[in-house]
Each structure stands twice: as C-alpha cells, then as structure tokens.
Design a protein around this motif. Sequence first.
Motif, PDB file in Angstrom:
ATOM      1  N   GLN B  10      28.137 -53.280  74.300  1.00  9.02           N
ATOM      2  CA  GLN B  10      28.801 -54.112  73.295  1.00  9.02           C
ATOM      3  C   GLN B  10      28.815 -55.560  73.761  1.00  9.02           C
ATOM      4  OE1 GLN B  10      32.056 -52.528  71.079  1.00  9.02           O
ATOM      5  NE2 GLN B  10      33.173 -54.456  71.020  1.00  9.02           N
ATOM      6  N   VAL B  11      28.650 -56.439  72.805  1.00  8.38           N
ATOM      7  CA  VAL B  11      28.747 -57.872  73.052  1.00  8.38           C
ATOM      8  C   VAL B  11      29.735 -58.442  72.053  1.00  8.38           C
ATOM      9  CG1 VAL B  11      27.528 -60.077  72.912  1.00  8.38           C
ATOM     10  CG2 VAL B  11      26.414 -58.111  73.990  1.00  8.38           C
ATOM     11  N   ASN B  12      30.719 -59.165  72.565  1.00  7.22           N
ATOM     12  CA  ASN B  12      31.689 -59.837  71.699  1.00  7.22           C
ATOM     13  C   ASN B  12      31.458 -61.343  71.773  1.00  7.22           C
ATOM     14  OD1 ASN B  12      32.953 -57.398  71.106  1.00  7.22           O
ATOM     15  ND2 ASN B  12      34.340 -57.568  72.845  1.00  7.22           N
ATOM     16  N   VAL B  13      31.480 -61.971  70.621  1.00  2.00           N
ATOM     17  CA  VAL B  13      31.281 -63.418  70.599  1.00  2.00           C
ATOM     18  C   VAL B  13      32.106 -64.003  69.459  1.00  2.00           C
ATOM     19  CG1 VAL B  13      29.243 -63.256  69.122  1.00  2.00           C
ATOM     20  CG2 VAL B  13      29.524 -65.238  70.605  1.00  2.00           C
ATOM     21  N   ALA B  14      32.600 -65.189  69.654  1.00  5.20           N
ATOM     22  CA  ALA B  14      33.378 -65.858  68.612  1.00  5.20           C
ATOM     23  C   ALA B  14      32.442 -66.457  67.566  1.00  5.20           C
ATOM     24  CB  ALA B  14      34.253 -66.943  69.221  1.00  5.20           C
ATOM     25  N   LEU B  19      24.921 -66.515  70.483  1.00  7.16           N
ATOM     26  CA  LEU B  19      24.942 -65.133  70.959  1.00  7.16           C
ATOM     27  C   LEU B  19      23.616 -64.771  71.616  1.00  7.16           C
ATOM     28  CD1 LEU B  19      23.181 -62.884  69.072  1.00  7.16           C
ATOM     29  CD2 LEU B  19      24.865 -63.627  67.388  1.00  7.16           C
ATOM     30  N   THR B  20      23.703 -63.860  72.553  1.00  4.52           N
ATOM     31  CA  THR B  20      22.518 -63.298  73.198  1.00  4.52           C
ATOM     32  C   THR B  20      22.714 -61.796  73.338  1.00  4.52           C
ATOM     33  OG1 THR B  20      22.055 -65.307  74.467  1.00  4.52           O
ATOM     34  CG2 THR B  20      21.053 -63.270  75.256  1.00  4.52           C
ATOM     35  N   VAL B  21      21.734 -61.035  72.917  1.00  3.11           N
ATOM     36  CA  VAL B  21      21.713 -59.596  73.126  1.00  3.11           C
ATOM     37  C   VAL B  21      20.494 -59.303  74.001  1.00  3.11           C
ATOM     38  CG1 VAL B  21      21.653 -57.320  72.064  1.00  3.11           C
ATOM     39  CG2 VAL B  21      22.749 -59.223  70.867  1.00  3.11           C
ATOM     40  N   ASP B  85      27.118 -60.952  61.145  1.00  6.46           N
ATOM     41  CA  ASP B  85      26.103 -60.488  62.104  1.00  6.46           C
ATOM     42  C   ASP B  85      26.568 -59.257  62.878  1.00  6.46           C
ATOM     43  OD1 ASP B  85      25.241 -63.899  62.988  1.00  6.46           O
ATOM     44  OD2 ASP B  85      24.334 -62.582  61.487  1.00  6.46           O
ATOM     45  N   SER B  86      27.823 -58.917  62.747  1.00  7.76           N
ATOM     46  CA  SER B  86      28.359 -57.751  63.460  1.00  7.76           C
ATOM     47  C   SER B  86      27.619 -56.494  63.022  1.00  7.76           C
ATOM     48  CB  SER B  86      29.854 -57.600  63.166  1.00  7.76           C
ATOM     49  OG  SER B  86      30.562 -58.727  63.612  1.00  7.76           O
ATOM     50  N   ALA B  87      27.004 -55.834  63.965  1.00  2.14           N
ATOM     51  CA  ALA B  87      26.154 -54.675  63.661  1.00  2.14           C
ATOM     52  C   ALA B  87      25.656 -54.099  64.985  1.00  2.14           C
ATOM     53  CB  ALA B  87      24.977 -55.070  62.776  1.00  2.14           C
ATOM     54  N   LEU B  88      24.801 -53.087  64.864  1.00  4.09           N
ATOM     55  CA  LEU B  88      24.171 -52.460  66.029  1.00  4.09           C
ATOM     56  C   LEU B  88      22.729 -52.965  66.113  1.00  4.09           C
ATOM     57  CD1 LEU B  88      24.697 -50.326  68.237  1.00  4.09           C
ATOM     58  CD2 LEU B  88      23.991 -48.584  66.601  1.00  4.09           C
ATOM     59  N   TYR B  89      22.345 -53.458  67.273  1.00  6.31           N
ATOM     60  CA  TYR B  89      21.026 -54.058  67.435  1.00  6.31           C
ATOM     61  C   TYR B  89      20.186 -53.223  68.402  1.00  6.31           C
ATOM     62  CZ  TYR B  89      22.766 -58.053  64.919  1.00  6.31           C
ATOM     63  OH  TYR B  89      23.280 -58.864  63.930  1.00  6.31           O
ATOM     64  N   PHE B  90      18.942 -52.977  67.985  1.00  8.25           N
ATOM     65  CA  PHE B  90      18.035 -52.161  68.777  1.00  8.25           C
ATOM     66  C   PHE B  90      16.801 -52.965  69.153  1.00  8.25           C
ATOM     67  CE2 PHE B  90      19.825 -47.936  68.523  1.00  8.25           C
ATOM     68  CZ  PHE B  90      20.604 -47.966  67.377  1.00  8.25           C
ATOM     69  N   CYS B  91      16.458 -52.879  70.409  1.00  7.82           N
ATOM     70  CA  CYS B  91      15.199 -53.398  70.902  1.00  7.82           C
ATOM     71  C   CYS B  91      14.208 -52.230  70.951  1.00  7.82           C
ATOM     72  CB  CYS B  91      15.419 -53.964  72.308  1.00  7.82           C
ATOM     73  SG  CYS B  91      13.978 -54.670  73.092  1.00  7.82           S
ATOM     74  N   PHE B 107      12.788 -46.870  71.513  1.00  2.00           N
ATOM     75  CA  PHE B 107      13.918 -47.728  71.165  1.00  2.00           C
ATOM     76  C   PHE B 107      14.920 -47.746  72.310  1.00  2.00           C
ATOM     77  CE2 PHE B 107      13.628 -48.895  66.644  1.00  2.00           C
ATOM     78  CZ  PHE B 107      12.503 -48.183  66.290  1.00  2.00           C
ATOM     79  N   GLY B 108      15.557 -48.876  72.505  1.00  7.78           N
ATOM     80  CA  GLY B 108      16.691 -48.947  73.412  1.00  7.78           C
ATOM     81  C   GLY B 108      17.878 -48.200  72.824  1.00  7.78           C
ATOM     82  N   THR B 109      18.929 -48.110  73.590  1.00 13.00           N
ATOM     83  CA  THR B 109      20.104 -47.342  73.164  1.00 13.00           C
ATOM     84  C   THR B 109      20.991 -48.111  72.200  1.00 13.00           C
ATOM     85  OG1 THR B 109      21.174 -48.085  75.174  1.00 13.00           O
ATOM     86  CG2 THR B 109      20.200 -45.880  75.199  1.00 13.00           C
ATOM     87  N   GLY B 110      20.687 -49.362  72.011  1.00  8.54           N
ATOM     88  CA  GLY B 110      21.444 -50.149  71.048  1.00  8.54           C
ATOM     89  C   GLY B 110      22.579 -50.924  71.696  1.00  8.54           C
ATOM     90  N   THR B 111      22.853 -52.092  71.142  1.00 10.24           N
ATOM     91  CA  THR B 111      23.977 -52.932  71.561  1.00 10.24           C
ATOM     92  C   THR B 111      24.797 -53.275  70.341  1.00 10.24           C
ATOM     93  OG1 THR B 111      22.738 -53.940  73.388  1.00 10.24           O
ATOM     94  CG2 THR B 111      24.669 -55.137  72.574  1.00 10.24           C
ATOM     95  N   ARG B 112      26.082 -52.990  70.427  1.00  4.99           N
ATOM     96  CA  ARG B 112      26.951 -53.304  69.297  1.00  4.99           C
ATOM     97  C   ARG B 112      27.438 -54.738  69.435  1.00  4.99           C
ATOM     98  NH1 ARG B 112      28.572 -50.319  65.521  1.00  4.99           N
ATOM     99  NH2 ARG B 112      27.993 -48.405  66.600  1.00  4.99           N
ATOM    100  N   LEU B 113      27.112 -55.536  68.457  1.00  6.08           N
ATOM    101  CA  LEU B 113      27.545 -56.934  68.430  1.00  6.08           C
ATOM    102  C   LEU B 113      28.773 -57.055  67.558  1.00  6.08           C
ATOM    103  CD1 LEU B 113      27.079 -59.996  68.985  1.00  6.08           C
ATOM    104  CD2 LEU B 113      25.693 -60.024  66.904  1.00  6.08           C
ATOM    105  N   LYS B 114      29.794 -57.656  68.108  1.00  2.00           N
ATOM    106  CA  LYS B 114      31.020 -57.896  67.351  1.00  2.00           C
ATOM    107  C   LYS B 114      31.277 -59.393  67.356  1.00  2.00           C
ATOM    108  CE  LYS B 114      35.593 -55.924  66.681  1.00  2.00           C
ATOM    109  NZ  LYS B 114      36.572 -54.939  67.156  1.00  2.00           N
ATOM    110  N   VAL B 115      31.260 -59.976  66.180  1.00  2.00           N
ATOM    111  CA  VAL B 115      31.523 -61.405  66.043  1.00  2.00           C
ATOM    112  C   VAL B 115      32.942 -61.550  65.523  1.00  2.00           C
ATOM    113  CG1 VAL B 115      30.811 -63.572  65.000  1.00  2.00           C
ATOM    114  CG2 VAL B 115      29.094 -61.828  65.579  1.00  2.00           C
ATOM    115  N   LEU B 116      33.735 -62.256  66.277  1.00  2.00           N
ATOM    116  CA  LEU B 116      35.164 -62.389  65.983  1.00  2.00           C
ATOM    117  C   LEU B 116      35.428 -63.672  65.224  1.00  2.00           C
ATOM    118  CD1 LEU B 116      36.218 -61.330  69.578  1.00  2.00           C
ATOM    119  CD2 LEU B 116      36.162 -59.881  67.549  1.00  2.00           C
ATOM    120  N   ALA B 117      36.219 -63.546  64.163  1.00  2.00           N
ATOM    121  CA  ALA B 117      36.534 -64.728  63.338  1.00  2.00           C
ATOM    122  C   ALA B 117      37.515 -65.662  64.054  1.00  2.00           C
ATOM    123  CB  ALA B 117      37.117 -64.279  62.010  1.00  2.00           C
TER     124      ALA B 117
END
Lengths: 116, 117
Positions: B10-14, B19-21, B85-91, B107-117
């Motif tokens: 998981q990646v959290n960003v304001a 952002l970087t995944v 942009d909050s979603a699950l991202y796959f490489c 596919f990678g296992t996925g990274t959940r991106l959470k963008v905080l308001a």
Amino acid sequence: DARVTQTPRHKVTEMGQEVTMRCQPILGHNTVFWYRQTMMQGLELLAYFRNRAPLDDSGMPKDRFSAEMPDATLATLKIQPSEPRDSAVYFCASGFRLAGNTDTQYFGPGTRLTVL
Amino acid sequence: AQSVAQPEDQVNVAEGNPLTVKCTYSVSGNPYLFWYVQYPNRGLQFLLKYITGDNLVKGSYGFEAEFNKSQTSFHLKKPSALVSDSALYFCAVRLQGSTSGTYKYIFGTGTRLKVLA
C-alpha cells in the motif's frame, strides 16, 4: 465504446458442480486471455488463445479446467468438477496482435466464483 | 525464476502530492513492461507500456513510468495525485513463452494506492 463482457458476473455453486464462464471479446480482437485473481496468488494467467487456437494453457489445472473458443465472439472456461479452492475472480481479456506488435489487454469485469 | 515485484502493498499519499508506485523485475532479455489499474469490482485497465526507446513513458490519466535498465525497475509516477487515483495498481512483464511465437504475462501482486483528501 467496445468492451469485453463476461457472464455470469457472480456464481455460487456447490463443490462437485460444473461451472461454465463465458467471455465475449472485443469485436476484431484476435487474442483472448483467461486469468484468475485471488488474494493469496494474485493474478495468474490460466490460458490464452490467438485466432481461436490455444497457444498456452500451462497455467491451467488440466484435470478439471478446460478453455475453448467455439467461435471468434465467444470464449469459455469450464471447471468440472469445481472445488472450494477454485473460488476466485476469473477475468477474461482480449487484445489484437499482429507480428511485431505488443498486446495491450482489455479486461472484462470478471466473474466472481464461490464454490461452497 | 523470472518475476515481477511490487515491494509495497500500500502507498498513501496526500492529494496534490507526487506519487510513486514501485516495480522491479527479474527477467532475461529485454522485457516489455506494463502498468494496469484496477478499480473496485472492475477488471484491469491498461495505463501504459514500455517496449523500447525513451525511458520515460507517458500514459493515461496523467501517469508516467520510468524504465531503468540498470536498476531493473519500472516505477509508476504522477506529479500530482487525485483522490480518484485511489485504486489497485499492477505492474506486468511480457516474456517469451515456451513455444515459439507465444508469450507469457507475469503480473506483480499489486499495490494499493490511497490518495488522502
């Protein structure tokens, strides 16, 4: 707006029953993929077809799974007999590939399968 | 074994921040690399791909990715994140298959991106 369609969207069945999932690729696409997504394993490629011919099904358990393309507009994935460990979301994706081009895959919405 | 790794679950960003995944790969040859995004209860959607040429690839929704051969990485980036942009991202990487003319996608296992308001 061309899309890959999958039916059913949800399926609950009992262990031992046959399950058939269907996919309609985008018209004109010549490549179809079947994937399985689980929390534990992530996204796994089960099989793929080009011009209706199976090219690679090494990711698919052969004893119970089978994949076919009866025609260019329909791909099927069948599980017989189903087991609880088959519970997953199954995605179909289609693409168009010519020699030298790279597939970009367009995914369907998935079939969420629950085997009790 | 050939593989794709997404080291962050998981990646959290304001919102508004860059952002970087991250994605790294271990494959032989010159891979074709992809990023896909998955929104809840939806299939994966293609974002961008790298085949050859410029190491910086631009894709959909303002995303871009940088291919770094020496570090075997293909990190996804966006200058200014949106809540949407909050979603699950796959490489993913495309590899030569066992039979000539066939390919495998890992596919990678996925990274959940959470963008905080």
